[in-house]
Design an enzyme around this catalytic site. Structure first.
Site: not given
Lengths: 718, 671
Positions: B477, B375, B493, B582
């Site tokens: 997902r 990084r 969805d 979620d």
């Protein structure tokens, strides 16, 4: 004195008719006067001429005429360098003291020629580069000619290249410097340390506590936070004109241009070339060039001849291998060509590594991984390669390209250690100008939602509309999160109403009288503002409901670095006139909010009052207009973010007024506001305002939901 | 004769007068010290023969007989290139093996193990490991025997969180040493790791958040707090007489509030002496948001290899405390503001728990192994910090959602729609058409997560449509699909219904907030007093803290973060209950941004898609699965990262009384 004696002898002949008594008197008197005159003359001019023998600046001199100092064979030698030295142990910080400019004072010893007992010089008196370096220091802000005020001493004894000096005698020369004191606060510059056969990585001259700015430190010799690692200057930097070549793909992927390489390394490079073919180019010294060609400006691969350093611009990566020494001048050439250095020199401390982020401009590969180097480089994405090329070139421009750049960077590093409060930041050292220009460092960068309990301070700017002012005060005081109300009384001809006449409200109300009727008084960072959130509100904005104001404060808490306001405005580019235009119509976009009713962080008051660019602040006060646009510019410029407009459009002033928002919409007003935008854009040098298509409403605004269950039901009713 | 006398008298007078006049100048010259004379500043001379001076360097400088490569590292000294073998880390990735404690493990060793186990680095096989971790925090303070795979310490990290008694005798060899505030002389820069000095009771996970509640110092706040011998802090106003030269500050007669035993200082600057035991005060200052002013520290600053401490602390010389105090008083507000915020950022990111300290140590070593692909320092030193900015995603800051401002870049102007087809098994034709209608849509990806095979024919769209097979898991997902070519993802969805207008507006909002999630339907979390745990609901409608990923925009980096940074236990947890994935995604984004998501309006009333509701009741019905989910996630994170918001971003003219023709997003207003 002789003259006066002669005169007194001749005296009688010159004045023959005088009486003896008077004559004696007269002669004595004149002798005294003359004697006095001569004495005065001698007194006045003699010491000056003695002093001026040290003062070279009066006339130009030659290096050959400098005073000669004979060093007895038994004169003291300093201790070897102390490896445990740190600034707080070996550096006398008291010499630097408090300094309003936060600049160290650097003294340079005058040039002397040192010879040993038998008259043999200790070293070349001074090299071209060291003369250049001392000239750069002398011309800089750091320089002082007063040895008593100096914080850092730079000897004029040239130790840039260890091979050109006699170690023991040079050390003796250092030790007899007038303020040597074990080398405390003395800075030596050395680019080529060590000598055959084992090439030490730091200057071998014993130097006790002196700081060393050295090219080619290794981790074993470098005293972190004390020494400064500097580049080895490349003579080609000044000699060769090499136009900049932008980043992008180049003909060779990997190139090696060094001439004197250890056979083992050359073998490894040869293997790389054999394996990867055309994309790797390993150059060496040319063997069969005619005499008149500058051999160090040519490189050869088999029988093909290349110009150096131009060939470096043909490669994406350039190998910088350790030679006899760790520090190599080729690093400078490579950076200049925008070729990414692949540094293969274990334990090498890269130049200025205390402040420069070499990961952005170079690839460091351990020596034992040399065979892998091609694969390591292949894994770097093209975008990163281009950034590194740009960075490499920038490092050269800023810190490598001249002896002066090297000297000043070294002094800056030491200066930052002594005055850490004013130290230069990582970004200032490392970001190329293009990045500096495009980037924004938000002053309120920490994602932090201030607690609701803090509340906000409402600041009402008023002139003489007392009735309307009182209505605004009464309305605003109903807002639950209000914690203080500040009235800025901008009318010098009239006193504010007596205390008893003011509306009684639940929070402290404070009236500030101003010295001059200026719009910028609204944005002054008053001591009375104790909360971070400030609500600027005009004395005629009477239509904002308590729900709307409270909701606005809640929105500000989520966006504390933005202007959160009610009436929104837009700037547009007028293609016909080729300039900016102010827009207050019903549009789908917003880029400004009016500070007639807006929440913002109180820090922006400080910025507006003390850090507004150019003459904007005075301009606004002179024109009595556009302070709100100026604030929008300021905040957008410093945060890089858009405003947040809250709640639907409505009439904010008296409902009876016909014009939208009650603001005069006549043509001159619009023209003036457009002028402001154009003026500010030219002062800022850019258009900082950001256009967005959204505004903030309560979650359930106009949703099909019972009004009484909504947190902010009273929103947007006209 | 009188005239003679008079004349001579006059002459004498004149002469003495002249004498006096001439004499005064040299005297004046003596009186004024030899300062710089105007007009002739003395500098380094311009030599007449400067052009003739010889150069220090010969063009062909390097000597022909180059010496052999350097010998192997000398006694005891190591650097990264010489003493660490990265070849072991290339093949299997960065895996860490922890030696079991010789005797009964100490509390600290428990913490270390707890932190590592389940992390992505942990391995149980010593042969597979690239790094062997040896904890020296033995209970008795005695040094155990060297472990079997010691191999002179090669690829070993000796971890010493607390000063242990065996420190002096332990043969470190080629092992890296990570210890709290190491002394400068034993420390090998670029090889050893300097840890922060942790108090014994430092929490494993979560940890106390920074105490800063506002960006700028409160006007009433003390300027200075001074670390006292007993462990407390003493506040001092701007009066610098409180600090004599010794650095020990005496009490001056004035009324100044003392806080005996107050753990955290309440001041803008904290003066900390340089001795090693005082290093502990450094962390306290960071937590309190009090800018540490270190007076000639004799110890290495923690993680200084990657953390730019000049942004958060000031290292001053202990010999000049008055100069330090004067400089602090003069410091411009802009710098104070920046330093203050940075202390909080660093505390929250790297120091507030043992887990963070250990992960930071390992990430530093991983960055060394990565070399070129490590990084950039920007990622270590600006929010959200390196633990949340994975180098495996990209090394270019502008690919991440967090650094656009600093880099002067913008997220790309297009998005990829990712439609998950689950239980229904029906291709969402209407949705595909609506999404493809947006000018900003770059591609449509259908994640077929159904037992039925996907249909062979799909509607013609203007943008490429790709069908991918899923694993029929809820968190499918969130995999970092290679096919996603844009910064923005519109997660959908099959049953979601959106109009093109809604998509366009939401995407416009996302471009303003690329680090947040922008969604249409929301949930909010709450602390359930009755149950003593967290819960979440779709019913508390005045505020929200989560958006549903059944229709939301977010940066594709969060897919990488979800898959590669979360402990496996949390991810499998998210599979267990519907909607839990979620919640986890919202946790993750909130932990990275520390900000709430953003809600945008949707035209139609959304179909209820939340945790299953008890019929009729408005209040949150008991939902064991849902509550378990959020409770366990909060425990896994060590704290509750979700932040609530009370606002929705609407189009500027949303439902304003103005002609519909003027409005750009008029279809959003249809009831």
């Amino acid at each position: 004195m002789c003259a006066s004696v002669k005169y007194s002898i001749r005296g009688p002949a010159l004045i023959p008719r005088m009486k003896i008594k008077h004559r004696i008197y007269y002669i004595t008197l004149f002798s005294v006067v003359l004697l006095g005159l001569i004495a005065t003359g001698v007194f006045q001019f003699w010491p000056h001429s003695i002093e001026s023998s040290n003062d070279w600046s009066v006339e130009k001199r030659s290096v050959r005429d400098v005073p000669v100092v004979r060093l007895p064979a038994d004169s003291p030698i300093p201790e070897r360098g102390d490896l445990s030295c740190r600034m707080h142990t070996c550096f006398d910080v008291y010499r630097c003291g408090f300094n309003p400019k936060n600049k160290i004072k650097v003294f340079i010893y005058s040039l002397k020629k040192y010879v040993d007992d038998s008259g043999v010089p200790v070293s070349n008196t001074i090299s071209r580069e060291y003369n250049e370096l001392l000239t750069a220091i002398s011309d800089s802000d750091y320089y002082t000619d007063d040895i008593n005020r100096a914080c850092l001493f730079v000897p004029s004894i040239d130790v840039l290249n260890q091979n050109t000096l006699r170690i023991k005698e040079t050390a003796q020369a250092l030790a007899q410097l007038s303020r040597w004191d074990r080398g405390t606060n003395h800075l030596l510059f050395n680019m080529l340390p060590g000598g055959p056969p084992d090439y030490n990585t730091a200057l071998d001259v014993p130097r006790d506590r002196a700081l060393l700015a050295g090219g080619g430190f290794s981790t074993w010799t470098y005293r972190q936070g004390y020494d400064v690692s500097i580049p080895v200057y490349s003579l080609l930097s000044a000699e060769v004109d090499l136009p900049e070549k932008g980043p992008g793909p180049r003909r060779y992927f990997l190139l090696s241009s060094q001439m004197a390489l250890h056979p083992e390394y050359r073998e490894e490079l040869g293997a790389l070339q054999a394996k990867h073919g055309e994309s790797v180019l390993v150059l060496d010294k040319c063997t069969n060039l005619s005499e008149d060609v500058l051999s160090f400006r040519k490189r050869c691969h088999k029988h093909q001849v290349f110009d150096y350093p131009q060939v470096l611009q043909e490669a994406t990566f350039c190998v910088v291998l350790r030679g006899a020494r760790l520090g190599q001048a080729v690093l400078s050439d490579v950076l200049r060509a925008g070729c990414i250095p692949v540094v293969i020199a274990d334990s090498y401390i890269l130049p200025f590594s205390e402040v420069l982020d070499w990961k952005r401009a170079s690839v460091v590969v351990p020596e034992e991984k040399m065979a892998d180097v091609y694969n390591i480089l292949q894994s770097i994405p093209q975008k990163q390669i281009e950034e590194m090329q740009r960075q490499a070139r920038w490092f050269w421009e800023a810190y490598f390209q001249s002896i002066k750049a090297i000297a000043l960077a070294t002094l800056q590093i030491i200066n930052d250690r002594i005055y850490p409060y004013a130290a230069i930041s990582y970004e200032e050292w490392n970001d190329p100008p293009t990045v500096k220009w495009g980037s924004v460092s938000n002053p309120l960068f920490l994602p932090l939602i201030p607690p609701q309990s803090q509340g906000f301070t409402a600041i009402v700017l008023t002139y003489d509309r007392v009735e309307s002012l009182f209505r605004v005060i009464t309305e605003v005081s109903k807002v639950p999160s209000l914690s203080k109300l500040l009235v800025v009384w901008n009318n010098q001809n009239k006193s504010p109403p007596e205390e008893s006449l003011w509306p009684k409200i639940r929070v402290p109300l404070k009236v500030v009288r101003t010295a001059e009727n200026k719009l910028s008084n609204r944005f002054f960072p008053y001591d009375e503002i104790e909360t971070e959130a400030v609500l600027a509100i005009d004395d005629d904005i009477i239509m904002l409901t308590s729900d709307e104001l409270q909701f606005g404060y809640e929105v500000w808490r989520e966006f504390p670095d933005r202007l959160v306001g009610y009436p929104g405005r837009l700037h547009l580019w007028d293609h016909e006139m080729s300039k900016w235009k102010y827009e207050s119509e019903w549009t789908n976009e917003v880029s400004m909010v009016l500070t007639g009713a807006a929440f913002y962080h109180k820090y922006f008051n400080y910025l507006y009052t003390y850090k507004m660019p150019g003459d904007i602040k005075n301009w606004v006060d002179a024109h009595m207009n556009c302070e709100d646009i100026a604030m929008n510019f300021l905040v957008a410029n410093v945060t890089g973010k858009a405003v947040i407009k809250v709640t639907p459009r409505k009439k904010f002033k008296c409902p009876e007024c016909t014009a939208i928002d009650g603001l005069s919409l006549d043509q001159t007003h619009m023209v003036e506001r457009s002028e402001c935008i154009n003026k500010f854009a030219s002062v800022f040098g850019t258009m900082p305002l950001k256009v967005v298509e959204h505004r903030a409403d309560p979650v359930l605004y106009k949703d099909d939901f019972p009004e009484k269950l909504k947190s902010f039901p009273n929103i947007g009713s006209l | 004769m009188q005239s003679w006398r008079r004349k001579s008298l006059w002459l004498a007078l004149l002469a003495s007068w002249l004498l006096g006049l001439l004499g005064i100048f040299p005297l004046l010259r003596l009186a004024v010290p030899t300062g710089p004379r105007a007009g002739a500043p003395r500098g380094w001379p311009r030599w007449l023969d400067a052009e003739l001076l010889q150069s220090s360097f010969q063009p062909g400088e390097p000597p022909e007989d180059a010496p052999p490569p350097p010998p192997a590292p000398r006694g005891g000294s190591c650097d990264w290139g010489a003493c660490f073998d990265t070849s072991k880390c290339r093949s299997g990735g960065f895996k860490v093996f922890v030696y079991p404690a010789a005797g009964p493990p100490s509390e600290t060793q428990h913490k270390i193990l707890a932190s590592l186990e389940g992390s992505r680095y942990h391995t149980v096989s010593p042969t597979e490991a690239c790094l062997h971790l040896l904890s020296l925090d033995a209970p008795a303070g005695a040094c155990g025997p060297l472990p079997p795979e010691w191999n002179r310490g090669k690829n070993h990290l000796v971890l010493r969180l607390h000063p242990a008694s065996c420190s002096g005798t332990f043969p470190r060899g080629q092992a890296m040493v990570a210890e709290a505030s190491p002394a400068g002389d034993a420390f090998r820069p670029g090889f050893d790791v300097a840890l922060p000095p942790l108090p014994e009771a430092h929490p494993v996970r979560g940890g106390a958040p920074g105490r800063l509640r506002q960006h700028s110092p409160h006007p009433g706040e003390a300027l200075l707090a001074l670390a006292e011998e007993g462990g407390g802090w003493r506040m001092a106003g701007a009066d610098s007489s409180a600090c004599p030269r010794s650095g020990h500050c005496e009490r001056d007669g004035g009324p100044e509030p003392t806080h005996p035993g107050a753990a955290l200082p309440n001041a803008t600057f904290c003066l900390i002496p340089g001795r090693r035991p005082d290093a502990l005060r450094f962390l306290q200052a960071l937590q309190a948001g009090c800018i540490p002013v270190l007076l000639s520290p004799r110890w290495e600053l923690p993680f200084a290899e990657v953390i730019d401490w000049t942004k958060a602390a000031i290292v001053a010389d202990e010999r000049l405390p008055l100069q330090a105090v004067a400089a602090l008083q003069e410091m411009p507000p802009t710098r104070v503001l920046a330093l203050r915020q940075q202390t909080q950022f660093l505390w929250d990111t790297y120091f507030s728990s043992v887990d963070k300290v250990i992960r930071t140590t390992l990430e530093i070593i991983q960055d060394r192994i990565l070399g070129v692909s490590a990084r950039p320092l920007l990622m270590w030193n600006s929010p959200p910090g390196a633990l949340l900015a994975l180098p495996t995603f990209s090394t270019s800051p502008s690919h991440f959602p967090f650094y656009h401002l600093q880099r002067g870049s913008r997220p790309a102007g297009r998005f990829s729609a990712l439609i998950r087809v689950g239980a229904t098994g029906q291709p969402p034709l209407k949705l595909i058409r609506a999404v493809a209608g947006s000018h900003h849509c770059a591609q449509i990806l259908v994640l077929w997560s159904n037992d039925k095979p996907p249909p062979s024919s799909w509607p013609e769209t203007a943008v490429p449509l790709t069908v991918m097979e899923g694993h029929r898991k809820a968190s499918d997902r969130f995999l970092p699909f290679r096919a996603i070519s844009t910064d923005a993802i519109l997660s959908l969805d099959a049953h979601s219904s959106l109009s093109t207008s809604e998509v366009d507006f939401a995407f416009g909002v996302w471009q303003s907030f690329p680090e947040r999630m922008v969604g249409f339907q929301t949930w909010s979390h709450f602390w359930d007093e009755a149950q003593g745990g967290w819960g979440y609901t779709a019913e508390r409608v005045n505020d929200f803290s989560m958006v549903l990923t059944s229709a939301a925009f977010y940066h594709r980096y969060y897919h990488t973060l979800f898959t590669h940074s979360l402990p496996a236990a949390l991810r499998s947890r998210a599979e267990a209950a519907p909607g839990c994935a979620d919640v986890l995604m919202n946790f993750l984004v909130a932990a990275a941004t520390k900000l709430p998501p953003i809600k945008v309006p949707c035209g139609r009333r959304p179909a209820e898609a939340g945790p299953p509701q008890a019929p009729g009741g408005l209040g949150p019905a008991p939902q064991p699965a849902a509550r378990d989910c959020i409770d366990q996630l909060a425990a896994g994170f060590g704290h509750m990262p979700l932040v609530s918001s009370r606002l929705r971003l609407d189009p500027v003219l949303f439902k304003d009384p103005v002609s519909v023709l003027r409005k750009k997003y008029r279809s959003l207003e249809k009831p």
